[in-house]
Design a protein around this motif. Structure first.
Motif, PDB file in Angstrom:
ATOM      1  N   ALA A  43       0.838  -1.194   0.000  1.00  0.00           N
ATOM      2  CA  ALA A  43       0.000   0.000   0.000  1.00  0.00           C
ATOM      3  C   ALA A  43       0.871   1.241   0.000  1.00  0.00           C
ATOM      4  O   ALA A  43       1.984   1.240   0.531  1.00  0.00           O
ATOM      5  CB  ALA A  43      -0.895   0.007   1.233  1.00  0.00           C
ATOM      6  N   GLU A  44       0.340   2.316  -0.573  1.00  0.00           N
ATOM      7  CA  GLU A  44       1.049   3.594  -0.517  1.00  0.00           C
ATOM      8  C   GLU A  44       0.751   4.255   0.826  1.00  0.00           C
ATOM      9  O   GLU A  44      -0.390   4.258   1.294  1.00  0.00           O
ATOM     10  CB  GLU A  44       0.620   4.515  -1.652  1.00  0.00           C
ATOM     11  CG  GLU A  44       1.425   5.799  -1.684  1.00  0.00           C
ATOM     12  CD  GLU A  44       1.246   6.611  -2.943  1.00  0.00           C
ATOM     13  OE1 GLU A  44       1.965   7.609  -3.087  1.00  0.00           O
ATOM     14  OE2 GLU A  44       0.388   6.256  -3.777  1.00  0.00           O
ATOM     15  N   ILE A  45       1.767   4.823   1.414  1.00  0.00           N
ATOM     16  CA  ILE A  45       1.653   5.520   2.691  1.00  0.00           C
ATOM     17  C   ILE A  45       1.788   7.008   2.415  1.00  0.00           C
ATOM     18  O   ILE A  45       2.723   7.443   1.749  1.00  0.00           O
ATOM     19  CB  ILE A  45       2.749   5.043   3.679  1.00  0.00           C
ATOM     20  CG1 ILE A  45       2.667   3.521   3.860  1.00  0.00           C
ATOM     21  CG2 ILE A  45       2.639   5.769   5.003  1.00  0.00           C
ATOM     22  CD1 ILE A  45       1.318   3.002   4.295  1.00  0.00           C
ATOM     23  N   ARG A  46       0.856   7.783   2.912  1.00  0.00           N
ATOM     24  CA  ARG A  46       0.822   9.214   2.602  1.00  0.00           C
ATOM     25  C   ARG A  46       1.582  10.059   3.618  1.00  0.00           C
ATOM     26  O   ARG A  46       1.999  11.159   3.322  1.00  0.00           O
ATOM     27  CB  ARG A  46      -0.625   9.669   2.504  1.00  0.00           C
ATOM     28  CG  ARG A  46      -1.343   8.990   1.356  1.00  0.00           C
ATOM     29  CD  ARG A  46      -2.815   9.374   1.304  1.00  0.00           C
ATOM     30  NE  ARG A  46      -3.508   8.532   0.352  1.00  0.00           N
ATOM     31  CZ  ARG A  46      -4.253   7.485   0.658  1.00  0.00           C
ATOM     32  NH1 ARG A  46      -4.422   7.160   1.920  1.00  0.00           N
ATOM     33  NH2 ARG A  46      -4.842   6.770  -0.267  1.00  0.00           N
ATOM     34  N   GLY A  47       1.744   9.562   4.821  1.00  0.00           N
ATOM     35  CA  GLY A  47       2.430  10.321   5.862  1.00  0.00           C
ATOM     36  C   GLY A  47       3.913   9.995   5.897  1.00  0.00           C
ATOM     37  O   GLY A  47       4.519   9.632   4.884  1.00  0.00           O
ATOM     38  N   ASP A  48       4.481  10.087   7.078  1.00  0.00           N
ATOM     39  CA  ASP A  48       5.882   9.774   7.306  1.00  0.00           C
ATOM     40  C   ASP A  48       6.171   8.339   6.864  1.00  0.00           C
ATOM     41  O   ASP A  48       5.372   7.440   7.112  1.00  0.00           O
ATOM     42  CB  ASP A  48       6.172   9.951   8.803  1.00  0.00           C
ATOM     43  CG  ASP A  48       7.603   9.659   9.153  1.00  0.00           C
ATOM     44  OD1 ASP A  48       8.500  10.141   8.432  1.00  0.00           O
ATOM     45  OD2 ASP A  48       7.834   8.934  10.143  1.00  0.00           O
ATOM     46  N   CYS A  49       7.283   8.121   6.228  1.00  0.00           N
ATOM     47  CA  CYS A  49       7.612   6.793   5.695  1.00  0.00           C
ATOM     48  C   CYS A  49       8.243   5.930   6.794  1.00  0.00           C
ATOM     49  O   CYS A  49       9.431   5.646   6.782  1.00  0.00           O
ATOM     50  CB  CYS A  49       8.549   6.929   4.498  1.00  0.00           C
ATOM     51  SG  CYS A  49       8.629   5.419   3.517  1.00  0.00           S
ATOM     52  N   SER A  50       7.410   5.509   7.734  1.00  0.00           N
ATOM     53  CA  SER A  50       7.884   4.675   8.834  1.00  0.00           C
ATOM     54  C   SER A  50       6.882   3.542   9.050  1.00  0.00           C
ATOM     55  O   SER A  50       5.694   3.688   8.738  1.00  0.00           O
ATOM     56  CB  SER A  50       8.004   5.506  10.115  1.00  0.00           C
ATOM     57  OG  SER A  50       6.724   5.876  10.577  1.00  0.00           O
ATOM     58  N   PRO A  51       7.337   2.431   9.610  1.00  0.00           N
ATOM     59  CA  PRO A  51       6.404   1.341   9.914  1.00  0.00           C
ATOM     60  C   PRO A  51       5.280   1.779  10.846  1.00  0.00           C
ATOM     61  O   PRO A  51       4.136   1.356  10.696  1.00  0.00           O
ATOM     62  CB  PRO A  51       7.295   0.280  10.566  1.00  0.00           C
ATOM     63  CG  PRO A  51       8.653   0.534   9.985  1.00  0.00           C
ATOM     64  CD  PRO A  51       8.732   2.033   9.840  1.00  0.00           C
ATOM     65  N   ARG A  52       5.581   2.637  11.783  1.00  0.00           N
ATOM     66  CA  ARG A  52       4.557   3.109  12.734  1.00  0.00           C
ATOM     67  C   ARG A  52       3.458   3.894  12.014  1.00  0.00           C
ATOM     68  O   ARG A  52       2.270   3.701  12.260  1.00  0.00           O
ATOM     69  CB  ARG A  52       5.212   3.964  13.803  1.00  0.00           C
ATOM     70  CG  ARG A  52       4.265   4.386  14.878  1.00  0.00           C
ATOM     71  CD  ARG A  52       5.001   5.134  15.952  1.00  0.00           C
ATOM     72  NE  ARG A  52       4.069   5.507  17.000  1.00  0.00           N
ATOM     73  CZ  ARG A  52       4.409   5.796  18.214  1.00  0.00           C
ATOM     74  NH1 ARG A  52       5.671   5.771  18.565  1.00  0.00           N
ATOM     75  NH2 ARG A  52       3.504   6.130  19.100  1.00  0.00           N
ATOM     76  N   GLU A  53       3.842   4.786  11.107  1.00  0.00           N
ATOM     77  CA  GLU A  53       2.861   5.554  10.338  1.00  0.00           C
ATOM     78  C   GLU A  53       2.086   4.630   9.397  1.00  0.00           C
ATOM     79  O   GLU A  53       0.878   4.782   9.217  1.00  0.00           O
ATOM     80  CB  GLU A  53       3.544   6.666   9.541  1.00  0.00           C
ATOM     81  CG  GLU A  53       2.607   7.463   8.662  1.00  0.00           C
ATOM     82  CD  GLU A  53       1.561   8.273   9.431  1.00  0.00           C
ATOM     83  OE1 GLU A  53       0.577   8.695   8.793  1.00  0.00           O
ATOM     84  OE2 GLU A  53       1.713   8.498  10.635  1.00  0.00           O
TER      85      GLU A  53
END
Length: 95
Positions: A43-53
């Motif tokens: 999936a694309e992550i829109r926020g900070d590029c971290s596992p937590r985000e």
């Protein structure tokens, strides 16, 4: 020749914002019951590029289709996207 501090600061801010604009993706595992199904997806992550985000963003996206996030495996940039396409199958960029 001296570079004014304000110019240097502006250049640094531009460099940081350009880096923040780089696409970020996460690969993950999810499941749902009745009957038991397991899913590997990207999936694309829109926020900070971290596992937590990634976890924070993916939980509600997956829950909307009754999936439960089990694990965010990793986060990565565009360079790691194609190598995961086949493994993710129908869940490649679905959520």
């Amino acid at each position: 020749m001296k570079v004014p501090a304000l110019t240097l600061l502006a250049a640094l801010a531009l460099a940081c914002s350009a880096r923040a604009q780089e696409p970020c993706f996460a690969d993950y595992k999810a499941s749902r019951d009745n009957p038991l199904e397991l899913q590997y997806g990207v999936a694309e992550i829109r926020g900070d590029c971290s596992p937590r985000e990634a976890e924070r963003e993916l939980r509600p996206r997956l829950a909307a289709d009754d999936w439960q996030l089990l694990e965010v495996i990793s986060t990565f940039g565009e360079a790691g996207l194609e190598q995961r396409r086949e493994s993710a199958g129908e869940y490649f960029l679905r959520y």
